[in-house]
Design an enzyme around this catalytic site. Structure first.
Site, PDB file in Angstrom:
ATOM      1  N   ASN A 143      -9.632 -44.614  22.308  1.00 45.89           N
ATOM      2  CA  ASN A 143      -8.733 -43.284  21.865  1.00 45.89           C
ATOM      3  C   ASN A 143      -7.608 -43.407  21.748  1.00 45.89           C
ATOM      4  OD1 ASN A 143      -9.049 -43.242  24.742  1.00 45.89           O
ATOM      5  ND2 ASN A 143      -9.045 -41.177  24.794  1.00 45.89           N
ATOM      6  N   GLU A 176      -9.298 -44.652  35.946  1.00 41.61           N
ATOM      7  CA  GLU A 176      -9.100 -43.435  35.246  1.00 41.61           C
ATOM      8  C   GLU A 176     -10.347 -43.005  34.262  1.00 41.61           C
ATOM      9  OE1 GLU A 176      -8.356 -40.630  32.792  1.00 41.61           O
ATOM     10  OE2 GLU A 176      -7.231 -42.160  31.779  1.00 41.61           O
ATOM     11  N   CYS A 179      -9.000 -37.587  27.623  1.00 39.04           N
ATOM     12  CA  CYS A 179      -9.502 -37.144  28.651  1.00 39.04           C
ATOM     13  C   CYS A 179      -8.822 -36.086  29.259  1.00 39.04           C
ATOM     14  CB  CYS A 179      -9.523 -38.255  29.681  1.00 39.04           C
ATOM     15  SG  CYS A 179      -8.121 -39.216  29.940  1.00 39.04           S
ATOM     16  N   GLU A 200      -1.546 -44.039  37.749  1.00 40.53           N
ATOM     17  CA  GLU A 200      -0.634 -44.891  36.650  1.00 40.53           C
ATOM     18  C   GLU A 200       0.401 -44.192  36.313  1.00 40.53           C
ATOM     19  OE1 GLU A 200      -4.238 -47.534  34.348  1.00 40.53           O
ATOM     20  OE2 GLU A 200      -4.099 -45.392  33.709  1.00 40.53           O
TER      21      GLU A 200
END
Length: 490
Positions: free
Chosen positions: A162, A261, A295, A469
């Site tokens: 994505n 993640e 997400c 991150e």
């Protein structure tokens, strides 16, 4: 020059072979796979299909390069990243077009992602020279404590489709800055962006062996043997919770450092004292960024009863006015979903909600013609037991769910195994802090619909992942702490 020629050239310019140890090569088994344009269903090209032996060739190169790369001066590592940032910005148009062709997002949004992705290189170029340690005296005064940080070693990086550039640079940036070598496996649907990025990094001066890029149609067959080998010391993954759990199991055998993640189910809370214009704008950002395939996308929009009807009306007007089409066309705001399976999932979730009493205010169906398009959709009166209340939608569907009290909203927002991000709109300062602290997520957007920023720590809690991150803590994920006790000083 025509658009069609430009599109053809930008695809042709990408080397479709594997990138292993700084060199291009065909897959050992000679296999390739097709990359599709989701807006038409047409095949863009074929890409080398990595297998187990290719993975081990890349790992051998990473292990061989690790010691010399770790010994490279931090400033030099930072300069590689800085040059890569500059090259990405120089090539923003071609990288954006390539991304639009393989992933589908509108070209303006793809340009935005190139800039966002490049910022991770600029940010970690600056962090490379700020890796710190410590020196202190023991409590009894008889010894000294020296604390240093060293690169964790060869890393396996796995990225989703994505955000095919940004999810790569968010991992590559801190790994390079920390002095780690790495293997990266891009998603099967979008390998071209990462293959193009490999050439950017090579041109920026990244030494041979530090990075390998391994597109594959057999991700498990490629990565599992590498994780069980023992020479990989860290795995960083962005993707579904189900796959993340499998990788954690595989990583346990060699006790690997992990960053995960994973999935999200973001609640978006609008209280009746909120600036409604700002809340609708925030909902558009949180829901429609990347066609809803993120997400961080607002998955459940909870609106206090006093403003729920007006909010739904305004949101429906905005969603209904969005232009659907191929991402390369002028004025297009919503591109296709990534594939037929994704569109079928979204339609199934909408159908289930309608069967449970939801009303379709706008959209609610796939569009006609080629490609995997789905109309921007707003649903009102969504029942809490609807599947989309507990399933990550990953599409342009906004379910609006009314609530009466703050306690009710918080209970519904936290009633999920996920905890990546939540959004909150209110003008009451005390409520803002109270609710932000009570939300069980790793990130909160307070009166804003976008939280992602290279300078901020990105990550979730519960089943949404492990580690962070970006920000000042992002590089810590790629560093080990070593303590040296020094005696004989008294």
């Amino acid at each position: 020059m025509s658009e069609a020629i430009d599109e053809t050239k930008v695809v042709e310019q990408v080397d479709k072979r594997l990138f292993i140890g700084g060199h291009r090569r065909d897959a050992a088994a000679g296999g390739t796979f097709k990359v599709e344009d989701p807006s038409t269903g047409a095949v863009l090209c074929e890409v080398a299909d990595a297998r187990r032996e290719d993975g081990f060739a890349a790992l051998d190169a990473a292990v061989e390069a690790q010691a010399s790369w770790a010994a490279t001066a931090p400033r030099e590592r930072g300069e590689v990243l800085r040059r890569a940032y500059e090259l990405m910005m120089l090539r923003q148009e071609e990288l954006a077009l390539l991304m639009t062709l393989e992933m589908g997002k509108p070209l303006p949004e793809a340009r935005g992602e190139v800039g966002y992705a490049a910022e991770f290189f600029r940010w970690f170029a600056e962090e490379a020279v700020r890796i710190s340690g410590g020196f202190s005296t023991s409590p009894d005064g008889k010894a000294r404590f020296l604390v240093m940080r060293q690169p964790v070693g060869p890393c396996m990086l796995i990225t989703p489709w994505n955000f095919p550039l940004a999810m790569g640079t968010r991992k590559i940036g801190p790994a390079v800055a920390a002095g780690c070598t790495m293997l990266i496996k891009p998603a099967q649907q979008t390998p071209l962006s990462m293959l193009a990025l490999a050439d950017v990094l090579r041109e920026a001066g990244l030494p041979e062996g530090v990075l390998s890029v391994l597109p594959t149609t057999d991700p498990g067959g490629l990565t599992e043997p590498l994780l069980r080998d023992g020479r990989i010391r860290k795995v960083s993954f962005t993707g579904s919770t189900a796959v993340g759990k499998k990788l954690l199991e595989q990583s346990a055998e060699q006790v690997l450092r992990t960053s995960m993640e994973l999935g999200g189910n973001a609640p978006f809370l609008v209280f009746d004292d909120a600036d409604l214009d700002a809340a609708v704008e925030g909902a558009m950002q949180a829901k429609m960024r990347n066609i809803g395939e993120a997400c961080t996308a607002a998955n459940r929009i909870y609106v206090q009863s006093g403003v729920a009807e007006e909010f739904s009306r305004r949101l429906s007007e905005r969603m209904g006015a969005l232009r659907l089409g191929r991402g390369t066309e002028d004025g297009v705001q919503v591109g296709p979903l990534i594939d037929a399976k994704a569109r079928e999932k979204v339609q199934g979730l909408v159908d289930d909600a309608v069967q449970r009493g939801a009303r379709v205010l706008v959209g609610g169906s796939a569009s006609d013609g080629p490609g995997y398009f789905y109309r921007p959709t707003v649903l009102a009166g969504v029942a809490q037991e609807s599947r989309l209340s507990s399933t990550e939608i990953f599409g342009p569907v906004a379910p609006v769910i009314p609530f009466d009290t703050e306690e009710e909203a918080l209970a519904a927002a936290n009633a999920t195994e996920y905890g990546l991000v939540s959004y909150l709109f209110t003008r009451d300062v005390t409520r803002a802090f109270r609710v932000a602290e009570a939300l069980e997520t790793g990130m909160v957007g307070l009166n804003q619909g976008i939280v992602s920023n290279p300078a901020a720590p990105f990550g979730g809690v519960k089943h949404s992942g492990l580690g962070r991150e970006g920000g000042t803590v992002g590089i810590e994920e790629f560093l080990e702490i070593k303590y040296v006790g020094i005696g004989g000083l008294t």
